[in-house]
Structure formats: structure tokens, C-alpha cells
Scaffold this motif. Structure first.
Motif, PDB file in Angstrom:
ATOM      1  N   GLN A 186      -2.544   3.658  -4.588  1.00  0.00           N
ATOM      2  CA  GLN A 186      -2.592   2.728  -3.367  1.00  0.00           C
ATOM      3  C   GLN A 186      -3.760   1.731  -3.311  1.00  0.00           C
TER       4      GLN A 186
ATOM      5  N   ILE B 218       0.632  -1.450   0.289  1.00  0.00           N
ATOM      6  CA  ILE B 218      -0.084   0.216   0.022  1.00  0.00           C
ATOM      7  C   ILE B 218       1.003   1.386   0.030  1.00  0.00           C
TER       8      ILE B 218
ATOM      9  N   TRP C  31      -4.053  -2.099  -1.646  1.00  0.00           N
ATOM     10  CA  TRP C  31      -5.197  -2.256  -0.702  1.00  0.00           C
ATOM     11  C   TRP C  31      -5.871  -3.587  -1.383  1.00  0.00           C
TER      12      TRP C  31
END
Ligand code: PHE
Length: 465
Positions: free
Chosen positions: A101, A84, A105
Motif C-alpha cells: 500500500q 492505497i 501512498w
């Protein structure tokens, strides 16, 4: 105390490194080689008709797997943090959206979903260590092992116990940290597993006279068996087996010293992983044919065939016990890798200690795993689109999320990161084939993954109607 990441950014959490190139290779191979090779590959190949599937699988490993593994390793080493944060940092450096990001995830979510059912299957393997050690396989026939397996699945309490034991083993190692726990376990045991598989192939070949039919089943492609579903299964299996698209290679790459050649290590890992899967196939299918089991028997395939071989061979109790112990270890070195990205993120993000993070995330995954436990018994008639809950989780995570995440990492390394950055990463150590790699991550891998996903979702058929 602030430490330096591999990217020379000061960070405020303790960040270890693998002690050497070998440390990374062993840990990443330990992650790649697991139930995916020995349990999943044979049964998925069996369900999808054998040779044609295997050919597609090999193609996916070579054309998509290797370049994507290189992309993920370099994203990790360059970003120096959990998936992430690595995506977020590198995107920011290029002046791109922090939204990247989300790719991290999605990878972390996939890894945890996979771990939830992986641990249940790891639990089966633990149960089989005890069966083998107690000599239950001695002289057993096909119907006997079949029953042993279906009886095990019918007992939720027992499955839950072994799932719990397996999760505890996983948490304990991850809580200890990268070097102390992860590295040491792999060094001796993986080569041993390899040798044992070779012996099993030889034994199956000599004792069943079914080696040639098995080899033909695995290596003679029957094009009539090709379907969009088989192509998707092959691609999903390649991602699953190589631990791609789950943030693992990014997380492990973040511990990788700078002087290591990414191209060479990624290629070595992919070759080793594939060799183990093929060996497992060659060990299992002679037994499948000799015992009259269907190649498409499903997730129980190895548990319903190998015990017959152990029951027949001299010293089978010892040999069988050793085999299932090593299977548990192989699964274990993969399961710790599945827990690591989320734990690394907790460490960075919340400053929560490694111990606490490992226990928290582990407990969550354990709870989700109960769904899979129940899907083999009490909930066995709950079907989602014709699949059991366990099959649906596996399908969603392995066939959809992993390829999608892999696609994102290829696009990120090929289009978002600056060429100088990726060039520099790949030039370290022995940099080979930069331009081929770039072609692969910019065009070939994304086009391949997108085509397979779209065609299996029916979107392409719709377009051409
Ligand atoms: N590659 C592991 C196996 O083959 C499983 C795994 C999948 C590990 C995805 C990490 C990420 O068993």
C-alpha cells in the motif's frame, strides 16, 4: 448501506460507477488532457531541443505509457477502491505484504504535490481569460505580451487570488461526486477544445509562414540534442501528461464497469492525449518563431505567444477568450482528478463524508500551493540545485515520483497479481494482446523506467567508470 464494488466485495461506503464506458473514457481523457498538453508539452519540448525530445516522448507513450495505463486501470477495477486500499487488498489476496500500500501512498502524495502547483498555473489561465475578454491582446506585440506575463508573475497577491479561485472550482466539483460533477463537464467541452486547437494550428500556419520550420523543429530529431536529462524529461512528461503514477487511473478504474475493454480504452486515451499535445505544439511554435521568442523560453511560452496571434486575428477577442476558457476547463477536469484519490481514501478510511474530505484535502493543497505562488516572485532567487521552488516540486513529482510509481504499478500487475486475475480483467470486453501487455509490464516498462532513472541520476555512469 453496503454496496458491491466491482470486485464483489461488500464495502460500507457509497461507491458510484461511471454510467458507461464513455463516462470513464471521457473522465480519464479529461484528466489526461490538461495543462500538461497545452502549457507544459510545448515548453518542455522547446527546452529540450524539439524533435529528439518529441521522438523520445512518443516512444515513452507507446512502450511504457499504454501498458502502464492498462496496469493501473486493472488494479483499480480489480481492487475497487482508492489506490492505497486497492494495493493493500490485492496484495493480501495474493498473500503478499500489505506494504504494497506504500505504492498507493506514494501515488496519492504525488497527486497532491502536483495539484499544489497545477492550481497556480490554472490560475494564470483564469487571469488570461480576463485579459482576453477585456481586449488587452488587441494589436499587442511580442514585448507587450512578454511584459503582461512577467507583470502577472510579479504580483503574488493576484497569483494567490487566482490560485484560490482555481482550487475552489476544483473542490466544488469533487465535493459533488463522480457522476454529478466529473462526467458532465467533459462531454461537450473536450471536443470543443480539440476543434479550437485545430483552428489555431491552421491560423498559425496561414498567418505566420512558420509552419514548416515549426514542424521541422518538432519532428526532425537532432540527435546531438539527446542527453540523459532530455530522456528523463520526456519520460516524466509522458507520465505527467497521461496522468500515470499519481493514483488517478487507479481511482478512476475503480469506478469502471466490468464489461469495458481496458486495452481499447487505454489505447484510445493515450492516442487522444498525444494528439492534443502535438496539436498544441503545432499551434504554438509557428508563433514562437514568428515573434522571435526563444523556443526554450520556459513556462511562459504559451502565455507569451498565443496572445500575439489572438491580437492579430479578426475576432481575436472572442477567439482568445474562448481559448483560455477552454484551457481553464481542460485544467479543471485534470485538477479534479488530482484531488479524487486522496478524497476517495478519506471516504473509505475514516468514513468522512465526500464534502468534508474534499474541503479538507483541498485546503491542505491550497496552502502548499502558496509556496509555488511565491517562487515566481518573492522567493524567485531561492534555488534548490539550481531550480526554483516551483521547478523543484515539478521535477520531484513529475520526473521522479510519477515514473517510480508507474514502475511499481507495472511490477504489481506483472509480478504480484496472479496471471489469472490480470488475464480475466483484460479479457473483458475486447481483450487484445494479453501476452504483449504482460511482456511490457513485466520486463520492458520496468527496465525502461529503471534505466532512465538510473542514468539520469548518474548511477549508471558511476557503475561504468
Ligand atoms: N495529465 C494532466 C495534464 O496533462 C495532469 C495530471 C498529472 C493529472 C498527473 C493527473 C495526474 O494536464
Amino acid at each position: 448501506m453496503p454496496l458491491q464494488t466491482s470486485n464483489n466485495q461488500a464495502v460500507s461506503y457509497p461507491h458510484e460507477y461511471w454510467s458507461s464506458r464513455l463516462g470513464f473514457v471521457l473522465a480519464a481523457t479529461g484528466s489526461a488532457v490538461g495543462l500538461g498538453n497545452i502549457w507544459k508539452f510545448p515548453y518542455i519540448a522547446g527546452e529540450n531541443g524539439g524533435g529528439a525530445f518529441v521522438l523520445l516522448y512518443l516512444l515513452c507513450v507507446a512502450v511504457i505509457g499504454i501498458p502502464v495505463m492498462m496496469a493501473e486501470t486493472l488494479i483499480g477495477r480489480r481492487g475497487g477502491q482508492s489506490p492505497i486500499h486497492s494495493y493493500a487488498l490485492l496484495a493480501r489476496q495474493e498473500g503478499r505484504s500489505r506494504g504494497w500500500q506504500a505504492a498507493g501512498w506514494s501515488a496519492v502524495v504525488a497527486s497532491l504535490l502536483i495539484l499544489s502547483f497545477y492550481s497556480v498555473i490554472g490560475g494564470w489561465a483564469i487571469a488570461y481569460v480576463l485579459y482576453a475578454a477585456r481586449g488587452i491582446f488587441d494589436g499587442v506585440q511580442a514585448d507587450g505580451v512578454g511584459k503582461l506575463f512577467t507583470d502577472l508573475l510579479a504580483r503574488p497577491g493576484e497569483l494567490l487570488t487566482w490560485h484560490t479561485v482555481f482550487m475552489l472550482l476544483t473542490i466544488l466539483v469533487v465535493a459533488r461526486g463522480v457522476r454529478g460533477g466529473l462526467e458532465r463537464a467533459v462531454t461537450l467541452l473536450m471536443p470543443l477544445l480539440f476543434v479550437l486547437l485545430l483552428l489555431l494550428v491552421a491560423y498559425a500556419a496561414l498567418s505566420t509562414e512558420q509552419f514548416l520550420p515549426a514542424a521541422a523543429f518538432l519532428f526532425q530529431p537532432d540527435v546531438s540534442k539527446l542527453s540523459a536529462a532530455a530522456v528523463l524529461a520526456a519520460m516524466g512528461q509522458a507520465f505527467f501528461s497521461l496522468s500515470l503514477g499519481a493514483g488517478i487511473i487507479i481511482a478512476y478504474g475503480s469506478y469502471l464497469p466490468k464489461d469495458v475493454s481496458i486495452a481499447r480504452t487505454a489505447t484510445a486515451i493515450c492516442i487522444a492525449d498525444t494528439a492534443v499535445a502535438l496539436l498544441a505544439g503545432l499551434a504554438i511554435f509557428p508563433e514562437v518563431f514568428a515573434s522571435g521568442l526563444e523556443a526554450s523560453a520556459g513556462p511562459g511560452l504559451i502565455f507569451q505567444t498565443l496572445p500575439i496571434a489572438f491580437g492579430r486575428m479578426p475576432g481575436g477577442t472572442l477567439f482568445g477568450t474562448l481559448f483560455f476558457v477552454l484551457l481553464v476547463v481542460a485544467a479543471w477536469t485534470s485538477s479534479i482528478s488530482l484531488l479524487e484519490p486522496a478524497v476517495e481514501w478519506m471516504l473509505e478510511h475514516r468514513g468522512i463524508g465526500r464534502q468534508t474530505s474534499a474541503w479538507m484535502v483541498g485546503a491542505l493543497v491550497w496552502a502548499v500551493g502558496i509556496v509555488s505562488v511565491l517562487s515566481f516572485n518573492l522567493w524567485s532567487d531561492v534555488l534548490l540545485f539550481g531550480r526554483s521552488v516551483f521547478e523543484s516540486l515539478d521535477y520531484l513529482a513529475s520526473n521522479i515520483m510519477l515514473p517510480l510509481n508507474g514502475l511499481l504499478s507495472a511490477i504489481f500487475a506483472g509480478w504480484i497479481m496472479a496471471k489469472v486475475a490480470t488475464e480475466e480483467e483484460l479479457a473483458m470486453g475486447t481483450g487484445i494482446g494479453y501476452s504483449q501487455w504482460r511482456l511490457a509490464v513485466r520486463y520492458i516498462a520496468p527496465a525502461g523506467v529503471a534505466t532512465v532513472l538510473l542514468s539520469s541520476s548518474g548511477a549508471i555512469a558511476l557503475l561504468f567508470r
